[in-house]
Design a protein around this motif. Sequence first.
Motif, PDB file in Angstrom:
ATOM      1  N   GLN A  66       5.132   6.562  -2.989  1.00 51.98           N
ATOM      2  CA  GLN A  66       5.262   5.539  -4.032  1.00 51.98           C
ATOM      3  C   GLN A  66       6.622   5.587  -4.730  1.00 51.98           C
ATOM      4  O   GLN A  66       7.428   6.470  -4.455  1.00 51.98           O
ATOM      5  N   SER A  91       9.339   1.752  -0.975  1.00 49.49           N
ATOM      6  CA  SER A  91       8.604   2.894  -0.430  1.00 49.49           C
ATOM      7  C   SER A  91       8.419   2.710   1.071  1.00 49.49           C
ATOM      8  O   SER A  91       8.179   1.597   1.546  1.00 49.49           O
ATOM      9  N   SER A 128       9.959   5.883  -2.786  1.00 49.36           N
ATOM     10  CA  SER A 128      10.169   7.103  -1.998  1.00 49.36           C
ATOM     11  C   SER A 128      10.066   6.807  -0.510  1.00 49.36           C
ATOM     12  O   SER A 128       9.415   5.851  -0.090  1.00 49.36           O
TER      13      SER A 128
END
Length: 169
Positions: free
Chosen positions: A113, A143, A116
Amino acid sequence: MSGDTLRAINKIGAPSLNLRGLLAGVSAAALMAMSAGAAHAADWRGLTSSDWTDGSNWSGGVVPGAGTTVNISTIGAPGFTPVVLGVTGPVNVTVGSTQIGQNATVPAVLTIQNGSTLTSTGQARTGVTAGATGIITVTGPGSAWNTLGTQLAIGFLGTATLNIEMADE
């Protein structure tokens, strides 16, 4: 043939390489190949939190990095769940193989999340063993889970779910 040297003879009858030297060379090459391909593993323990980037949550006390095989939900190690990459903001992590869900009694849950990115350069498997469950959720703008290896298996021998949640525009 005399002495302690044994020579291999090729199909046309000509002397070939010294067998002792050949065996030593093959053995050295095999050892080098095994050690070069050997990767260590990091098992999720989740002793402190759900934060992927906290080394105390991993076996060995170190966050997994390049070449490391990541195992989430191994037998005897349920720990905090879900495992979250990006608890406090974007994090980019590259590992070797990713194994999500190896324990038939505890589902493995991974959330990527907050922008990332998890990059798996080896095999990427969820629901790895029979009866095991693996759930991966990729959520939020930016993400991603990049799988660059030879195999992506969603439900390898067990069951698995891959959730990709799009950002609201």
